[in-house]
Design a protein around this motif. Sequence first.
Motif, PDB file in Angstrom:
ATOM      1  N   ASN A  64     -79.285 137.327  59.784  1.00  0.00           N
ATOM      2  CA  ASN A  64     -78.784 138.416  60.323  1.00  0.00           C
ATOM      3  C   ASN A  64     -77.889 138.266  61.366  1.00  0.00           C
ATOM      4  OD1 ASN A  64     -79.766 140.290  58.646  1.00  0.00           O
ATOM      5  ND2 ASN A  64     -81.632 140.791  59.814  1.00  0.00           N
ATOM      6  N   MET A  68     -74.488 138.988  59.491  1.00  0.00           N
ATOM      7  CA  MET A  68     -74.400 140.507  59.674  1.00  0.00           C
ATOM      8  C   MET A  68     -74.867 140.892  61.268  1.00  0.00           C
ATOM      9  SD  MET A  68     -76.654 141.935  56.433  1.00  0.00           S
ATOM     10  CE  MET A  68     -75.358 142.698  55.369  1.00  0.00           C
ATOM     11  N   TRP A  70     -73.843 142.834  63.390  1.00  0.00           N
ATOM     12  CA  TRP A  70     -73.280 144.201  64.265  1.00  0.00           C
ATOM     13  C   TRP A  70     -73.985 144.670  64.904  1.00  0.00           C
ATOM     14  CZ3 TRP A  70     -68.777 145.749  61.815  1.00  0.00           C
ATOM     15  CH2 TRP A  70     -68.589 145.490  60.419  1.00  0.00           C
ATOM     16  N   CYS A  71     -73.328 144.828  66.095  1.00  0.00           N
ATOM     17  CA  CYS A  71     -73.799 145.261  67.338  1.00  0.00           C
ATOM     18  C   CYS A  71     -74.818 144.444  67.919  1.00  0.00           C
ATOM     19  CB  CYS A  71     -74.601 146.641  67.206  1.00  0.00           C
ATOM     20  SG  CYS A  71     -73.604 148.059  66.711  1.00  0.00           S
ATOM     21  N   CYS A 109     -83.067 147.074  61.196  1.00  0.00           N
ATOM     22  CA  CYS A 109     -81.774 147.914  61.529  1.00  0.00           C
ATOM     23  C   CYS A 109     -80.566 147.004  61.454  1.00  0.00           C
ATOM     24  CB  CYS A 109     -82.126 148.292  63.060  1.00  0.00           C
ATOM     25  SG  CYS A 109     -83.563 149.291  63.435  1.00  0.00           S
ATOM     26  N   LEU A 113     -77.829 148.561  59.147  1.00  0.00           N
ATOM     27  CA  LEU A 113     -76.632 148.987  59.529  1.00  0.00           C
ATOM     28  C   LEU A 113     -75.513 147.867  59.215  1.00  0.00           C
ATOM     29  CD1 LEU A 113     -75.221 150.651  61.950  1.00  0.00           C
ATOM     30  CD2 LEU A 113     -75.632 148.972  63.508  1.00  0.00           C
ATOM     31  N   GLY A 114     -75.722 146.769  58.805  1.00  0.00           N
ATOM     32  CA  GLY A 114     -74.635 146.019  58.251  1.00  0.00           C
ATOM     33  C   GLY A 114     -74.364 146.239  56.867  1.00  0.00           C
ATOM     34  N   LEU A 116     -74.530 149.244  55.561  1.00  0.00           N
ATOM     35  CA  LEU A 116     -73.667 150.541  55.735  1.00  0.00           C
ATOM     36  C   LEU A 116     -72.433 150.392  56.178  1.00  0.00           C
ATOM     37  CD1 LEU A 116     -76.279 153.233  56.869  1.00  0.00           C
ATOM     38  CD2 LEU A 116     -75.362 152.944  54.664  1.00  0.00           C
ATOM     39  N   LEU A 117     -72.239 149.534  57.186  1.00  0.00           N
ATOM     40  CA  LEU A 117     -70.939 149.417  57.944  1.00  0.00           C
ATOM     41  C   LEU A 117     -69.763 148.457  56.880  1.00  0.00           C
ATOM     42  CD1 LEU A 117     -71.590 148.900  61.576  1.00  0.00           C
ATOM     43  CD2 LEU A 117     -70.633 150.723  60.366  1.00  0.00           C
ATOM     44  N   THR A 118     -70.639 147.690  56.184  1.00  0.00           N
ATOM     45  CA  THR A 118     -69.684 146.864  55.247  1.00  0.00           C
ATOM     46  C   THR A 118     -69.084 147.864  54.063  1.00  0.00           C
ATOM     47  OG1 THR A 118     -71.235 144.856  55.510  1.00  0.00           O
ATOM     48  CG2 THR A 118     -69.899 144.677  53.654  1.00  0.00           C
ATOM     49  N   VAL A 120     -69.014 151.219  54.325  1.00  0.00           N
ATOM     50  CA  VAL A 120     -67.741 151.911  54.850  1.00  0.00           C
ATOM     51  C   VAL A 120     -66.374 151.048  54.854  1.00  0.00           C
ATOM     52  CG1 VAL A 120     -67.203 153.139  56.872  1.00  0.00           C
ATOM     53  CG2 VAL A 120     -69.519 153.631  55.831  1.00  0.00           C
ATOM     54  N   LEU A 121     -66.566 150.037  55.420  1.00  0.00           N
ATOM     55  CA  LEU A 121     -65.253 149.323  55.522  1.00  0.00           C
ATOM     56  C   LEU A 121     -64.775 148.689  54.097  1.00  0.00           C
ATOM     57  CD1 LEU A 121     -63.639 147.579  57.618  1.00  0.00           C
ATOM     58  CD2 LEU A 121     -64.965 145.676  56.814  1.00  0.00           C
TER      59      LEU A 121
END
Length: 146
Positions: A64, A68, A70-71, A109, A113-114, A116-118, A120-121
């Motif tokens: 991760n 991935m 993210w944040c 998490c 989140l990774g 989902l954001l991937t 969406v991107l």
Amino acid sequence: MNRTSQPLFTGAHGAVPPGYEVLKEEHEVAVLGAPQSPAPVTTTVINIRSDTAVPDHIVWSLFNTIFMNWCCLGFVAFAYSVKSRDRKMVGDITGAQSYASTAKCLNICALVLGLLLTIVLIILVSTGSLMIVQAISELIQNYGGH
């Protein structure tokens, strides 16, 4: 060392292969046999508990962190995984379980989140490129014929 060529065992079953040399120490041990002592033989049994296997999720956290992050959740999960491994090495099983549980939650998490954001991107890039292609085709149709 003093090497002598003496048979180790003599008798009906004591055939020694040719060319075998017995060291003096080996010969003495064979002649004397096991040590004899009047004291009873004591044994020590060490029980190792098998429930000390606490997963520290360090490989998942490293994945991760690298792929991935993210944040920065992957990095924080990696830090908790290292703390869990340190607690396990010291022997603090409760502390190791606590840090491992936190690392597991952070990894879940970060993964969700990774993903989902991937997704969406990917959707934004694909729809954005379709909109750009559509806008270019309209410009060609409107201004292409003069």
